[in-house]
Design a protein around this motif. Structure first.
Motif, short mmCIF file in Angstrom:
data_model
loop_
_atom_site.label_atom_id
_atom_site.label_comp_id
_atom_site.label_asym_id
_atom_site.label_seq_id
_atom_site.Cartn_x
_atom_site.Cartn_y
_atom_site.Cartn_z
N ALA A 1 0.85 -1.16 -0.08
CA ALA A 1 0.04 -0.05 0.00
C ALA A 1 0.87 1.23 -0.10
O ALA A 1 0.68 2.37 -0.83
N TYR A 2 1.99 1.36 0.85
CA TYR A 2 2.88 2.30 0.86
C TYR A 2 3.45 2.60 -0.45
O TYR A 2 3.54 3.86 -1.03
N GLY B 1 -9.06 10.31 10.60
CA GLY B 1 -8.15 9.53 11.39
C GLY B 1 -6.69 9.69 10.86
O GLY B 1 -6.45 10.51 10.03
N CYS B 2 -5.67 8.78 11.30
CA CYS B 2 -4.42 9.06 10.86
C CYS B 2 -3.86 8.00 9.96
O CYS B 2 -2.62 7.99 9.68
N VAL B 3 -4.59 7.12 9.36
CA VAL B 3 -4.05 5.81 8.69
C VAL B 3 -4.01 6.30 7.13
O VAL B 3 -5.29 6.39 6.63
N GLY B 4 -3.17 6.75 6.67
CA GLY B 4 -2.88 7.05 5.13
C GLY B 4 -1.62 7.97 4.82
O GLY B 4 -0.58 7.89 5.81
N ARG B 5 -1.55 8.66 3.88
CA ARG B 5 -0.54 9.35 3.44
C ARG B 5 -0.87 10.77 3.03
O ARG B 5 -1.78 11.13 2.39
N TYR B 6 0.34 11.72 3.31
CA TYR B 6 0.19 12.94 3.15
C TYR B 6 0.99 13.53 2.00
O TYR B 6 2.30 12.83 1.62
N TYR B 7 0.38 14.51 0.78
CA TYR B 7 1.37 14.71 -0.14
C TYR B 7 0.90 16.31 -0.34
O TYR B 7 0.21 16.90 0.32
N GLU C 1 12.12 -2.75 5.29
CA GLU C 1 12.66 -2.64 4.06
C GLU C 1 13.55 -3.79 3.39
O GLU C 1 13.63 -3.87 2.24
N ALA C 2 14.53 -4.29 4.17
CA ALA C 2 15.13 -5.57 3.66
C ALA C 2 14.03 -6.54 3.19
O ALA C 2 14.52 -7.40 2.24
N VAL C 3 12.99 -6.53 3.93
CA VAL C 3 12.06 -7.54 3.26
C VAL C 3 11.09 -7.15 2.25
O VAL C 3 10.98 -7.87 1.17
N TYR C 4 10.81 -5.92 2.12
CA TYR C 4 10.12 -5.11 1.21
C TYR C 4 10.76 -4.14 0.62
O TYR C 4 10.79 -2.96 1.06
N PRO C 5 11.69 -4.34 -0.37
CA PRO C 5 12.31 -3.27 -1.06
C PRO C 5 11.66 -1.78 -1.32
O PRO C 5 10.83 -1.93 -2.02
N GLY C 6 12.24 -0.59 -0.69
CA GLY C 6 11.80 0.45 -1.07
C GLY C 6 10.58 0.87 0.16
O GLY C 6 10.00 2.02 0.17
N THR D 1 0.88 3.86 -3.10
CA THR D 1 0.39 5.08 -3.06
C THR D 1 1.84 6.34 -3.28
O THR D 1 1.11 7.16 -3.83
N ASN D 2 2.67 6.08 -2.96
CA ASN D 2 3.72 6.77 -3.27
C ASN D 2 3.75 6.90 -4.91
O ASN D 2 3.79 8.11 -5.43
N ALA D 3 3.72 5.95 -5.63
CA ALA D 3 4.01 5.82 -7.11
C ALA D 3 2.46 6.49 -7.62
O ALA D 3 2.69 7.42 -8.49
N MET D 4 1.39 6.57 -7.19
CA MET D 4 0.28 7.05 -7.48
C MET D 4 0.19 8.53 -7.23
O MET D 4 -0.25 9.34 -8.11
#
Length: 260
Positions: free
Chosen positions: A93-94, A162-168, A225-230, A97-100
């Motif tokens: 999801a992270y 709430g606080c679950v999500g991303r800011y841009y 990140e070692a498990v999920y690159p990026g 969402t960043n790519a989008m």
């Protein structure tokens, strides 16, 4: 203005998900606007890092900063409750969402230019370095200036939903009406000493009611990140909380607090 921006963002989110065959893991975005000349932007240099960017440095003549929040669906957060490391769903999801958001910001900028304005997408919004664990453009603090919410014990900004999500964010020379900052205390621990669940859920002890150790938190994020690159993230301190999906906008109008 903010309703129109939010509606356009939601249209773009649905279009992006459809074009990329992605599961719809997001709820409708929220948008807020700040005056690019607000002195609080300069104060971030004292609060965070001395070289924190000012809107003017991204776009000379900047007048407004548009900050937007894209909430995750509750299922995404619930999937990150268990285990020491972040879940695969949370990490994906992270990344998605960043790519989008990169595309959506460019689309917003195109729309502003079509209206005769100028726009710039902030750069260097991530961590500066392992030695300086801050951003030169803190999306959370920019969102706070723009009136999205108040900070919780977990250092996350608690928005109307709430606080679950991303800011841009995006900077423009178009004049908008600045949204008022949130004055209410939305964190139960800060408000009356109750809750504190976010600190108890921290898998490393980096977060406690006594403070926050950024380096310990970073070490955990690097393990993920070692498990999920990026995906240098964790997220255990934002899921399963009273403020994770609380509907503060409705609560302020006499509605209920929380959807958990």
């Amino acid at each position: 203005m903010r309703e129109a921006i939010a509606a356009e963002l939601w249209r773009l989110v649905r279009d992006y998900a459809a074009r990329n065959a992605l599961e719809m893991i997001w709820e409708p975005p929220l948008a807020r606007c700040a005056d690019a000349r607000d002195p609080l932007f300069a104060r971030l240099r004292a609060l965070l890092v001395p070289n924190h960017y000012l809107p003017e440095e991204y776009l000379p003549g900047a007048r407004s900063v548009i900050s937007w929040f894209i909430p995750f669906k509750k299922a995404v957060a619930d999937g990150n409750k268990e285990g020491l490391h972040c879940s695969a769903v949370w990490a994906q999801a992270y990344l998605n969402t960043n790519a989008m958001a990169a595309e959506l910001n460019e689309r917003l900028a195109e729309g502003i230019r079509a209206r005769g304005g100028r726009a710039a997408v902030p750069r260097d919004a991530g961590m500066i370095s392992r030695e300086i664990i801050y951003s030169r453009w803190s999306q959370k603090h920019v969102a706070w200036i723009a009136g999205h919410g108040s900070f919780g014990l977990n250092n996350m900004l608690i928005s109307d939903v709430g606080c679950v999500g991303r800011y841009y964010s995006i900077v423009t020379d178009l004049e908008t009406t600045a949204d008022p900052r949130v004055r209410e205390e939305r964190c139960l621990y800060k408000k009356n000493g109750t809750c504190g669940l976010c600190a108890r859920q921290c898998p490393t002890g980096a977060l406690s009611t006594r403070g926050f150790d950024r380096r310990i938190c970073l070490e955990m994020c690097e393990k993920n990140e070692a498990v999920y690159p990026g995906a240098d993230i964790c997220g255990k301190c934002v899921v399963g909380l009273p403020c994770s999906f609380a509907d503060y906008a409705r609560a302020g109008r006499g509605g209920r607090h929380g959807r958990d």
